[in-house]
Design an enzyme around this catalytic site. Structure first.
Site, PDB file in Angstrom:
ATOM      1  N   HIS A   1      79.087 -92.111  10.571  1.00  0.00           N
ATOM      2  CA  HIS A   1      78.722 -93.069  11.617  1.00  0.00           C
ATOM      3  C   HIS A   1      78.612 -94.503  11.130  1.00  0.00           C
ATOM      4  O   HIS A   1      78.821 -95.439  11.898  1.00  0.00           O
ATOM      5  CB  HIS A   1      77.517 -92.576  12.400  1.00  0.00           C
ATOM      6  CG  HIS A   1      77.980 -91.623  13.445  1.00  0.00           C
ATOM      7  ND1 HIS A   1      78.225 -90.307  13.158  1.00  0.00           N
ATOM      8  CD2 HIS A   1      78.377 -91.829  14.703  1.00  0.00           C
ATOM      9  CE1 HIS A   1      78.722 -89.744  14.234  1.00  0.00           C
ATOM     10  NE2 HIS A   1      78.816 -90.634  15.190  1.00  0.00           N
TER      11      HIS A   1
ATOM     12  N   GLU B   1      85.948 -80.473  20.317  1.00  0.00           N
ATOM     13  CA  GLU B   1      85.710 -80.762  18.905  1.00  0.00           C
ATOM     14  C   GLU B   1      85.292 -79.511  18.151  1.00  0.00           C
ATOM     15  O   GLU B   1      84.986 -79.549  16.971  1.00  0.00           O
ATOM     16  CB  GLU B   1      84.683 -81.891  18.737  1.00  0.00           C
ATOM     17  CG  GLU B   1      83.492 -81.821  19.613  1.00  0.00           C
ATOM     18  CD  GLU B   1      82.636 -83.102  19.621  1.00  0.00           C
ATOM     19  OE1 GLU B   1      82.813 -83.979  18.767  1.00  0.00           O
ATOM     20  OE2 GLU B   1      81.763 -83.193  20.499  1.00  0.00           O
TER      21      GLU B   1
ATOM     22  N   ASP C   1      85.103 -84.288  14.443  1.00  0.00           N
ATOM     23  CA  ASP C   1      84.435 -83.001  14.285  1.00  0.00           C
ATOM     24  C   ASP C   1      85.438 -81.849  14.270  1.00  0.00           C
ATOM     25  O   ASP C   1      85.268 -80.898  13.522  1.00  0.00           O
ATOM     26  CB  ASP C   1      83.406 -82.800  15.403  1.00  0.00           C
ATOM     27  CG  ASP C   1      82.116 -83.544  15.080  1.00  0.00           C
ATOM     28  OD1 ASP C   1      81.692 -83.509  13.916  1.00  0.00           O
ATOM     29  OD2 ASP C   1      81.535 -84.164  15.987  1.00  0.00           O
TER      30      ASP C   1
ATOM     31  N   CYS D   1      89.501 -89.107  21.289  1.00  0.00           N
ATOM     32  CA  CYS D   1      88.596 -90.200  20.928  1.00  0.00           C
ATOM     33  C   CYS D   1      88.125 -90.108  19.487  1.00  0.00           C
ATOM     34  O   CYS D   1      87.296 -90.880  19.048  1.00  0.00           O
ATOM     35  CB  CYS D   1      87.423 -90.278  21.890  1.00  0.00           C
ATOM     36  SG  CYS D   1      86.475 -88.759  21.942  1.00  0.00           S
TER      37      CYS D   1
HETATM   38  C1  PEP Z   1      84.552 -86.781  17.198  1.00  0.00           C
HETATM   39  O1  PEP Z   1      83.890 -85.833  16.770  1.00  0.00           O
HETATM   40  O2  PEP Z   1      85.772 -86.917  16.974  1.00  0.00           O
HETATM   41  C2  PEP Z   1      83.912 -87.820  17.997  1.00  0.00           C
HETATM   42  C3  PEP Z   1      84.634 -88.754  18.595  1.00  0.00           C
HETATM   43  O3  PEP Z   1      82.554 -87.805  18.083  1.00  0.00           O
HETATM   44  P1  PEP Z   1      81.588 -88.366  16.968  1.00  0.00           P
HETATM   45  O4  PEP Z   1      82.419 -89.062  15.928  1.00  0.00           O
HETATM   46  O5  PEP Z   1      80.635 -89.263  17.657  1.00  0.00           O
HETATM   47  O6  PEP Z   1      80.972 -87.104  16.462  1.00  0.00           O
HETATM   48 MG    MG Z   2      81.873 -85.468  17.474  1.00  0.00          MG
END
Ligand code: PEP
Ligand code: MG
Length: 572
Positions: free
Chosen positions: A190, A432, A456, A503
């Site tokens: 993150h 995911e 994920d 995403c």
């Molecule tokens: C993902 O897991 O690809 C995603 C977009 O969610 P995050 O990165 O917030 O876990």
């Molecule tokens: Mg995710």
């Protein structure tokens, strides 16, 4: 001499500035016998006074820059530092037991913290957190060590940290923080995602940033190549100044595409959307030509604070994003807490495997009041733009049905209260978890859309923690195993007349984009700063050619083979 560190290029761009170490100091204390207790009490009182002056300054600054609600936290801290119920027992302990101030403070504060935390009372639990914070500050003064405070930075800096928690990142002052570099983390941690949303360069996973870089060192963070140069020579500095100029020129070229549509050479349109973390990110989405928001990570609303956001606060944030996007689609993801994103005030027990634990939709289905508050805020905001709601970490159809049923219930309640709610809100899921990708044909009958969360999906398919830089070689977006899962999801959506987006970070990856175009992905959601580059790339590709490429790579054996095949066909 310049020292070079290498790591993972986590966010594009190059920055040169002074280093600012964001590192928790060692505050361990030992018990000592004191002869002159009077002097020891005076030393304690002086540390308390210095802490108060410091907190007052932080408070005033927070009020000016972050608003009265953020400043209120520091008011609470100041109150603790004036409370005789806490201070007297500490001084008594020094006097009666002939012990050092550090020890007396730590023992007394720990006792209060434990007592308050055990009470079944939210207010007292918050006081425990205040005492813990304040104790740290006074202890640091007694021990003569510094507590970093990035919100007080008043010059351009590059943050150096072991890792940045999402709440650390949320508190950084965007005006002065020019880049970051960390010891740990990968492209999809993150801290990296936040760097991209703040549009600042970042190199993560250097392993040695904190052990090699001192406060005030001049450093270059090269987020294009994953390099960090410490105390560069004048020649190297000059070279980098030229690179920055070149990068700016390239960006100016891409900027010409800001109002263009994303259409392949043979006329196929795809949507390029942005991933955002806060309403503040909308400016960046618009200035980078985003055609929508493909992922609004709402968890940042819940972080960097000590209680849940109210329905009203959430409503305001969602409304701001929807209005800011002016009718363009906005996919809001419901709370995805857990994994590396913690909410200390929820007091959830520590888990052995947080990425596989009680998180995201699993938590929301149980903490219904919290979840329903978010759903209500979203529904109320829905009339201000083109809202789509997305549930994270869905593993079973039953989870989706439960979440959707709660949404419907809240909608009915609002309507019966006479509150307007849009009646064409699409409701979709993140894909995911491999089980969901494999069963996408069944999900597609019930959801309105899919958004593939490859950060994920890759970690769960490869069984490789996305935060662990030692196994970052297993983050293999082009591995045919991943590509086949992606294809299953896209095909399943299309068969039911639904749309499929992505995403995860893979959606903005130059090597993945040609394959994804060929597989028929409808929407690509990425950090805003990647949009124009992606648009420029797609406008030079033919979808028909990419379909052939996709067919070929699906039959390959390794990540590397696919990478080479794309590089042969697509010249970057
Ligand atoms: C993902 O897991 O690809 C995603 C977009 O969610 P995050 O990165 O917030 O876990
Ligand atoms: Mg995710």
């Amino acid at each position: 001499m310049t020292t070079l560190l290498t790591g993972i290029a986590a966010s594009n761009g190059i920055a040169i500035a002074k280093a600012y170490r964001l590192i928790e100091p060692d505050l361990s204390v030992s018990k000592k016998e004191i002869q002159d207790v009077g002097a020891e009490v005076a030393r304690f009182q002086s540390a308390v006074e210095t802490s108060k002056t410091e907190l007052q300054a932080i408070r005033d600054r927070a009020e000016k820059e972050l608003g009265a609600d953020k400043a209120a936290i520091f008011d609470a801290h100041l109150l603790v530092l004036s409370d005789p119920e806490l201070l007297n027992p500490i001084e008594d302990k020094i006097k009666n037991e002939n012990v050092n101030a550090e020890f007396a403070l730590k023992e007394t504060a720990d006792m209060f913290v434990t007592m308050f935390e055990q009470m079944d009372n939210e207010y007292m639990k918050e006081r425990a957190a205040d005492i813990r914070d304040v104790t740290k500050r006074v202890l640091a003064h007694l021990l003569g060590v510094q507590i970093p405070n990035p919100s007080m930075v008043a010059e351009e800096v590059i943050i150096v940290a072991e890792d940045l928690t999402p709440s650390d990142t949320a508190q950084l002052n965007r005006t002065y923080v020019k880049a970051f570099t960390t010891d740990i983390g990968g492209r999809t941690s993150h801290s990296a995602i936040m760097a991209r949303s703040m549009e600042i360069p970042a190199v993560v996973g250097t392993k040695q940033a904190t052990s090699t870089i001192q406060n005030g060192d001049i450093i270059i963070v090269d987020g294009l190549n994953g390099e960090v140069h410490i105390n560069p020579t004048p020649e190297l500095l000059k070279e980098y100044e030229e690179k920055i100029a070149e990068y700016e020129k390239q960006k100016a070229e891409w900027a010409k595409l800001v109002n263009e549509k994303t259409i392949s050479k043979d006329g196929h349109h795809v949507e390029l959307a942005a991933n955002i973390g806060t309403p503040k990110d909308i400016d960046g989405v618009i200035s980078n030509g985003g055609e929508g928001v493909g992922l609004y990570r709402t968890e940042f609303l819940y972080m960097g604070r000590d209680q849940l956001p109210t329905e009203e606060e959430q409503f305001e944030a969602y409304k701001a994003v929807l209005e800011g996007m002016n009718g363009k689609p906005v996919v809001v993801r419901t709370l995805d807490i857990g994994g590396d994103k913690e909410l200390p005030y929820l007091n959830l027990p520590k888990e052995m495997n947080p990425f596989l634990g009680f998180r995201a939709i699993r938590l929301c289905l149980e903490e219904q009041d919290m979840f329903r508050t978010q759903l209500r805020a979203l529904l109320r905001a829905s009339t201000f733009g083109n809202l789509k709601i997305m549930f994270p970490m869905i593993a079973t159809l039953d989870e989706f049905r439960q979440a959707k049923a709660m949404l419907e219930e809240e909608k009915e309640k609002l309507v019966s209260e006479g509150i307007a709610v849009s009646d064409n809100i699409e409701v979709g899921i993140m894909v995911e978890i491999p089980a969901t990708a494999v069963l996408a044909d069944q999900f597609a009958k019930e959801v309105d859309f899919f958004s593939i969360g490859t950060n994920d999906l890759i970690q769960y398919t490869m069984a490789a923690d996305r935060m662990n830089e030692r196994i970052s070689y297993l983050y293999q977006p082009y591995n045919p195993a991943i590509l086949r899962l992606v294809k299953m999801v896209i095909d399943a959506a299309h068969k039911e007349g639904k749309w499929a987006g992505m995403c995860g970070e893979m959606a903005g990856d130059e090597t993945a984009i040609p394959i994804l175009l060929g597989l028929g992905l409808d929407e690509f959601s990425m950090s805003a700063t990647s949009i124009l580059k992606a648009r420029s790339l797609i406008r030079n590709l033919s979808k028909a050619d990419m379909e052939k490429l996709a067919e070929e790579v699906l039959q390959m054996r390794t990540n590397e083979e696919v990478l080479q095949a794309v590089n042969r066909v697509v010249k970057h």
